[in-house]
Design an enzyme around this catalytic site. Structure first.
Site, PDB file in Angstrom:
ATOM      1  CD  GLU A 198      -3.112   0.786   2.201  1.00  0.00           C
ATOM      2  OE1 GLU A 198      -4.184   1.423   2.105  1.00  0.00           O
ATOM      3  OE2 GLU A 198      -2.887  -0.001   3.142  1.00  0.00           O
TER       4      GLU A 198
ATOM      5  CG  HIS B 243       8.804 -29.189   2.194  1.00  0.00           C
ATOM      6  ND1 HIS B 243       9.467 -30.368   1.938  1.00  0.00           N
ATOM      7  CD2 HIS B 243       9.314 -28.714   3.352  1.00  0.00           C
ATOM      8  CE1 HIS B 243      10.323 -30.617   2.923  1.00  0.00           C
ATOM      9  NE2 HIS B 243      10.242 -29.619   3.788  1.00  0.00           N
TER      10      HIS B 243
ATOM     11  CE  LYS C 273     -10.818   2.455   2.873  1.00  0.00           C
ATOM     12  NZ  LYS C 273     -10.208   3.309   3.919  1.00  0.00           N
TER      13      LYS C 273
END
Length: 430
Positions: free
Chosen positions: A271, A292, A403
């Site tokens: 951000e 792994h 938003k």
């Protein structure tokens, strides 16, 4: 924290000692800008003053009314939750109240979590600077109703962390709720060492003074050279590697209790630095588990990665019993800690052998002082990177766009961003 850049030298992409020497002149200039921003408490830079400005007594006072809770539930999103979660997951002991975080609005997750909590012994901390964050306020309304349905007076179990005005501020005044101020000039992702991140630690009984002391020591250690400042060594080298093609930064702690730290780092890095077509994409991994899985890609995939390996120098240990199995006899008499350290060293050597740059970051232990230092220094590293890249480190315009679009879709106002949803092109395959 301790930073070892050796495994980033001569890699592909990589940096040389000479290139770091040249970059150090830019670091000195960037440090002057950072210090000026701190002196003037400018927006964003004020976060690096938190070891001096955070009011620990106010935090202790706000949580004091909640005696012997079984759980603490933080209702927040992004930086309003991740700093507290990082500290809770790293420091929590078996006798501490359990810490939970509602940082998403997935209805199935919310309903399951609320059904599992002892609501009559749960403290709720609602965190939103503006008091208008849709996800946070929606979740809080759901939590409040669940408490009422369970016969719990939510006003006796709730405190808020918010700005000087807004819905949560009004709610606290109306119901006489304990409240904490979100510090001015501190973006959420930089707020772990403030009231936002430390309230849960206080409820769980952790040493706030040690957290602040670790951060303060890191702040005092900031200097104008990457060769003298671990935070700047990390930030400057990550910046230099990005310019050479390391567009992904895989944060890989070798401590289960630091797994959430990698999530916190991902928000901080993404951000803050993802602006104007620039930045470095954070990836999250856990040693030794992801040796792994993801290590295959890091070592043999595209040469576009930096791997950051993090571990504590001291940790509790557990012995490995002897075995009658010949192929495993080498494990008997050693310990899980020795095995994990061997995995750490092997991963670093594997990356070096294949020419992938790695940076080793070590802390003394997973304790309050070391975590205060680690969080502060990663924030300082991020700020330095932003200065070197000339990006607007403390803004998040892409987040704000989303938003506004969401609020428009929900009828929360007339936002042109919401119109983009109707304009979306689709290609459906059924």
């Amino acid at each position: 924290m301790y930073v070892d850049l050796g495994s980033a030298l001569g890699a592909t992409p990589g940096v040389s000692r000479d290139s770091l020497e040249r970059l150090d002149e830019q670091v000195a200039t960037a440090h002057e800008r950072i210090q000026a921003g701190r002196r003037n408490s400018q927006h964003g830079y004020a976060a690096l003053n938190l070891p001096e400005t955070v009011d620990l007594d106010a935090i202790r006072g706000a949580v004091a009314p909640f005696e012997d809770p079984a759980a603490v539930l933080t209702v927040g999103i992004g930086g309003s939750a991740l700093g507290a979660a990082t500290l809770a997951d790293a420091l929590a002991g078996p006798a501490d109240p359990d810490a939970y975080f509602l940082d998403n609005v997935d209805p199935e997750h919310v309903s399951r979590l609320l059904a599992s909590l002892p609501l009559d012994r749960t403290v709720v901390n609602v965190v939103s600077r503006s008091g208008t964050t849709a996800e946070t306020l929606a979740n809080f309304l759901v939590v409040r109703e669940a408490m009422a349905d369970a016969g719990v007076d939510w006003t006796e179990r709730t405190f808020v962390t918010t700005g000087e005005s807004g819905n949560l501020c009004d709610l606290a005044e109306q119901h006489d709720l304990p409240s904490l101020p979100v510090p001015d000039g501190v973006p959420g992702r930089f707020s772990a060492l403030s009231t936002v991140g430390l309230a849960v630690a206080a409820i769980q009984g952790h040493d706030l003074d040690a957290l602040r002391a670790g951060a303060a020591a890191a702040a005092d250690g900031l200097s104008g050279s990457l060769f003298e400042t671990p935070a700047y060594a990390y930030g400057a080298t990550a910046y230099a590697l990005t310019g050479r093609g390391a567009l992904t930064n895989a944060m890989m702690p070798y401590a289960e209790r630091l797994e959430t730290f990698a999530e916190w780092f991902a928000q901080l890095w993404a951000e803050s630095l993802g602006k104007d077509g620039l930045g470095q994409t954070p990836a999250r991994a856990l040693g030794a588990t992801d040796q792994h899985s993801q290590l295959q890609l890091y070592r043999a995939g595209p040469r576009d990665k930096l791997v950051t390996l993090v571990r504590p120098r001291d940790r509790p240990d557990f012995g490995i019993p002897a075995t009658e199995l010949d192929g495993l006899s080498y494990l008997g008499g050693s310990s899980l800690g020795e095995l994990l350290d061997a995995e750490f060293e092997a991963t670093e050597a594997s990356l070096v052998e294949s020419g992938v740059p790695a940076i080793r970051v070590e802390i003394d232990a997973v304790d309050e002082r070391s975590l205060g230092s680690l969080l502060y220094e990663m924030e300082a590293a991020c700020v330095l990177y932003g200065e070197l890249a000339s990006v607007s480190t403390f803004t998040q315009p892409a987040v704000e766009w989303g938003k506004r679009a969401a609020r428009g879709l929900l009828g929360g106002g007339d936002f042109e961003e919401a119109d983009a949803v109707d304009e979306r092109t689709s290609l459906v395959v059924e």
